[in-house]
Design an enzyme around this catalytic site. Structure first.
Site, PDB file in Angstrom:
ATOM      1  N   LEU A 159       0.315  -1.753   0.160  1.00 32.76           N
ATOM      2  CA  LEU A 159       0.290  -0.084  -0.157  1.00 32.76           C
ATOM      3  C   LEU A 159       1.369   1.711   0.276  1.00 32.76           C
ATOM      4  O   LEU A 159       0.298   2.313   0.147  1.00 32.76           O
ATOM      5  CB  LEU A 159      -0.796   0.053   1.218  1.00 32.76           C
ATOM      6  CG  LEU A 159      -2.253  -0.764   1.321  1.00 32.76           C
ATOM      7  CD1 LEU A 159      -2.764  -1.414   2.175  1.00 32.76           C
ATOM      8  CD2 LEU A 159      -2.961  -1.328  -0.360  1.00 32.76           C
ATOM      9  N   ARG A 160       1.946   1.054   0.323  1.00 33.22           N
ATOM     10  CA  ARG A 160       3.093   2.349   0.100  1.00 33.22           C
ATOM     11  C   ARG A 160       2.806   3.842   1.270  1.00 33.22           C
ATOM     12  O   ARG A 160       4.361   3.655   1.163  1.00 33.22           O
ATOM     13  CB  ARG A 160       2.665   2.976  -1.235  1.00 33.22           C
ATOM     14  CG  ARG A 160       3.063   1.666  -2.505  1.00 33.22           C
ATOM     15  CD  ARG A 160       4.978   0.784  -2.879  1.00 33.22           C
ATOM     16  NE  ARG A 160       4.962   0.489  -3.504  1.00 33.22           N
ATOM     17  CZ  ARG A 160       5.835  -0.867  -3.379  1.00 33.22           C
ATOM     18  NH1 ARG A 160       5.830  -1.264  -2.618  1.00 33.22           N
ATOM     19  NH2 ARG A 160       5.838  -0.879  -4.838  1.00 33.22           N
ATOM     20  N   HIS A 183      10.301 -13.681   1.779  1.00 30.33           N
ATOM     21  CA  HIS A 183      10.907 -13.464   0.188  1.00 30.33           C
ATOM     22  C   HIS A 183      11.757 -13.990  -0.174  1.00 30.33           C
ATOM     23  O   HIS A 183      13.024 -13.739   0.080  1.00 30.33           O
ATOM     24  CB  HIS A 183      11.431 -11.886   0.134  1.00 30.33           C
ATOM     25  CG  HIS A 183      11.869 -11.510  -1.106  1.00 30.33           C
ATOM     26  ND1 HIS A 183      11.066 -10.802  -1.558  1.00 30.33           N
ATOM     27  CD2 HIS A 183      12.738 -11.815  -1.673  1.00 30.33           C
ATOM     28  CE1 HIS A 183      11.559 -10.352  -3.315  1.00 30.33           C
ATOM     29  NE2 HIS A 183      12.971 -10.874  -2.877  1.00 30.33           N
ATOM     30  N   ASN A 232       9.832  -9.068  -9.517  1.00 34.23           N
ATOM     31  CA  ASN A 232      10.582  -9.999  -8.157  1.00 34.23           C
ATOM     32  C   ASN A 232       9.509 -11.091  -7.531  1.00 34.23           C
ATOM     33  O   ASN A 232       8.780 -10.635  -7.220  1.00 34.23           O
ATOM     34  CB  ASN A 232      11.259  -8.281  -7.450  1.00 34.23           C
ATOM     35  CG  ASN A 232      11.991  -9.431  -6.589  1.00 34.23           C
ATOM     36  OD1 ASN A 232      12.118 -10.990  -6.463  1.00 34.23           O
ATOM     37  ND2 ASN A 232      13.162  -8.791  -6.235  1.00 34.23           N
ATOM     38  N   ASP A 258       0.392  -9.832  -4.793  1.00 35.38           N
ATOM     39  CA  ASP A 258       2.087  -9.209  -4.800  1.00 35.38           C
ATOM     40  C   ASP A 258       1.786  -7.276  -5.101  1.00 35.38           C
ATOM     41  O   ASP A 258       2.638  -7.701  -5.841  1.00 35.38           O
ATOM     42  CB  ASP A 258       3.480  -9.510  -5.196  1.00 35.38           C
ATOM     43  CG  ASP A 258       4.554  -9.377  -4.608  1.00 35.38           C
ATOM     44  OD1 ASP A 258       4.591  -8.526  -4.072  1.00 35.38           O
ATOM     45  OD2 ASP A 258       5.219  -9.228  -5.159  1.00 35.38           O
TER      46      ASP A 258
END
Length: 428
Positions: A59-60, A177, A276, A303
Site C-alpha cells: 500500500l506504500r 521473500h 521480483n 503482490d
C-alpha cells in the site's frame, strides 16, 4: 440496519440461490426468499464468493504516497472483490514498530473500503541484522500476526531461526521473500535461454529454492510456521511438497502473474514485465498451476506492487520491479485455473479467501456463505470478457502487464460487513 436481498446468485458456483443480508450478517440463504424493504440485487446467475483476502499487498503509505495510499489501495482492493488485505512492511519509515503498524491499521479503519491488516517487518529497517519489535507489534492495536521483510530476504539463518522462535509464542508466521542475495547480484530476469540471448543478468531458480529448503528445515527444527511468498519455480513446488509430506508447518503463495506470464515477454524489453521474483518459464507456470490445484501451493496472493509512471517508463535496467494486481487477480485466476478446469469456484474461494484468512488469522473473513456469518461477499460476472484498461483502475498506479489483454470475469459488487463498497462495478 439495512437489508439487502441478493437474488439468484450461484453461491460458490453452485445452483442459484438467494442470500439475505441483514445489517452486518448473512441472515438467510435459500430459494424464493423475500424481505420487506430490502434492497434487491438481481444476480442473474453471477457467482457469489466470500470476500477475497490478499495476504501480500503493498500500500506504500507511509512514505511513497506517489505510488499508492491506503485509501487508493483499498479502493483498488474493493474493485477487485477483496474485503481484507495484508499490507507489507517496506514503507518509509519501515513498519518495524508498533507505532507505524498502528498508523497503517488506523488509516484502513478510517477509509472503510476493506480491512487492512499490517504486516510487521522481521528485522529493523529491513536490514537483516536485528529483530524488529515483533512482540510489541503483535500486542499493538493492529494485532500483527504476519511478519516479513518482503522485498528483501532474511538471508541470515540465525536471524531467521530467532524470528521463527519468537513468533511461535503467539502462533504468528514469518513470510519469507526467498532470494539468496549473492546468487542474484545484478539479476534482471529469470536465468535461462532468454536471459542468455538478451544478455541480461539472470536470476537462477536455485536462488529461490535454496532459501526455501533452508527455511522449511528451520521451521521443522523450531516447530514454527513459515510462509513462502510469491513462489515461482517448479523446483520450489517440489521442496514445499516434500516439506508438507513431513508435516512441516509451511504454507506458500503464488501470484496471478506467475500463473499466466513467462519470461518470453521480456524479449519486448517492456519494463512492465520486470518483477521480483522474475517471470519464469512455461514449465514453471504449468507446475505452479498444478500445485495450486492440488493444494501444494495454498493460496493466491497478488503482490500488488504499485509504481509511479517515471519508475516504469524508462530503460529496463533502471526500472523498478513490480506489478499492480488487485483489480485483475480474480480474472487471471479464472483464466488460468477455472476456465482450464483445474479449479472450480469453491476451490477459488478456498485459495483466495478461506486459506489466506486462516494463515493471517483474519477473523470474520474467509467464512462460509451461510446464515449467521459476516456479510463479507463479492459477486462476479463470470460470463464477462473484455480488455484490461488501466485508465479505469482505482489504484494510483497503472503498471499492469495486462493492458489491452482480454481477460474473463468482472467483479460487480463487493460488501464489507453488509456495507456495499462496490455496486455495478462502481465504487460507492
Amino acid at each position: 440496519m439495512s437489508k439487502i436481498l441478493i437474488r439468484g446468485a450461484k453461491v460458490l458456483g453452485g445452483e442459484p440461490q438467494d442470500v439475505l443480508i441483514d445489517g452486518e450478517i448473512i441472515a438467510e440463504v435459500g430459494t424464493g426468499l423475500t424481505a420487506d424493504g430490502a434492497e434487491v440485487v438481481e444476480a442473474g446467475g453471477k457467482v457469489l464468493l466470500p470476500g477475497l483476502v490478499d495476504l501480500h499487498t503493498h500500500l506504500r503509505e507511509p512514505g511513497r504516497e506517489d505510488s499508492e495510499t491506503v485509501l487508493t489501495g483499498t479502493r483498488a482492493a474493493a474493485s477487485g472483490g477483496y474485503t481484507a488485505v495484508f499490507a507489507m512492511a517496506n514503507t518509509f519509515p519501515v513498519a518495524d514498530t508498533a507505532g507505524v503498524v498502528e498508523q497503517v491499521w488506523r488509516l484502513g479503519r478510517e477509509h472503510g473500503y476493506c480491512d487492512v491488516r499490517p504486516i510487521g517487518a522481521v528485522t529493523v529497517g529491513l536490514e537483516g541484522k536485528k529483530l524488529a519489535e515483533l512482540g510489541a507489534m503483535h500486542e499493538s492495536a493492529a494485532g500483527v500476526t504476519v511478519f516479513s521483510d518482503d522485498g528483501k530476504c532474511v538471508d541470515d539463518a540465525v536471524i531467521m531461526r530467532r524470528a521463527l522462535e519468537y513468533v511461535k509464542a503467539f502462533d504468528g508466521v514469518v513470510a519469507q521473500h526467498a532470494q539468496e542475495p549473492r546468487l542474484t547480484e545484478g539479476a534482471q530476469m529469470n536465468e535461462g535461454v532468454v536471459s542468455a540471448e538478451l544478455g541480461l543478468g539472470g536470476w537462477p531458480a536455485v536462488a529461490e529454492e535454496s532459501i526455501i529448503a533452508r527455511d522449511v528445515l528451520l521451521a521443522e527444527h523450531v516447530g514454527s510456521r513459515v510462509h513462502i511468498c510469491h513462489l515461482s519455480t517448479a523446483g520450489s513446488v517440489e521442496i514445499v511438497r516434500w516439506a508438507k509430506s513431513r508435516g512441516i508447518r509451511v504454507t506458500a503463495e503464488v501470484t496471478p502473474h506467475h500463473l499466466l506470464l513467462t519470461d518470453e515477454l521480456v524479449r519486448t524489453y517492456n519494463p512492465v514485465y520486470k518483477v521480483n521474483p522474475p517471470l519464469r518459464t512455461e514449465r514453471d507456470v504449468m507446475a505452479l498451476r498444478e500445485a495450486l490445484a492440488d493444494g501444494t501451493i495454498d493460496i493466491v496472493a497478488t503482490d500488488h506492487a504499485p509504481h509511479p509512471h517515471e519508475d516504469k517508463d524508462c530503460e529496463w535496467a533502471a526500472a523498478a520491479m513490480g506489478m499492480v494486481g488487485l483489480e485483475t487477480a480474480l480474472s487471471v485466476v479464472q483464466e488460468t485455473m477455472v476456465d482450464t478446469g483445474l479449479l472450480d469456484w469453491a476451490g477459488v474461494a478456498d485459495r483466495m479467501s478461506v486459506k489466506p484468512a486462516r494463515i493471517g488469522q483474519a477473523a470474520g473473513h474467509g467464512r462460509p456463505v451461510s446464515a449467521g456469518e459476516p456479510a463479507n461477499l463479492t459477486l462476479v460476472d463470470t460470463a464477462y470478457r473484455g480488455p484490461v484498461d488501466p485508465a479505469g483502475f482505482a489504484s494510483r498506479s497503472r503498471n499492469t502487464p495486462y493492458e489491452g489483454r482480454e481477460l474473463p470475469g468482472r467483479v460487480t459488487h463487493t460488501w464489507l460487513r453488509g456495507k456495499a463498497t462496490l455496486v455495478d462495478g462502481k465504487l460507492t
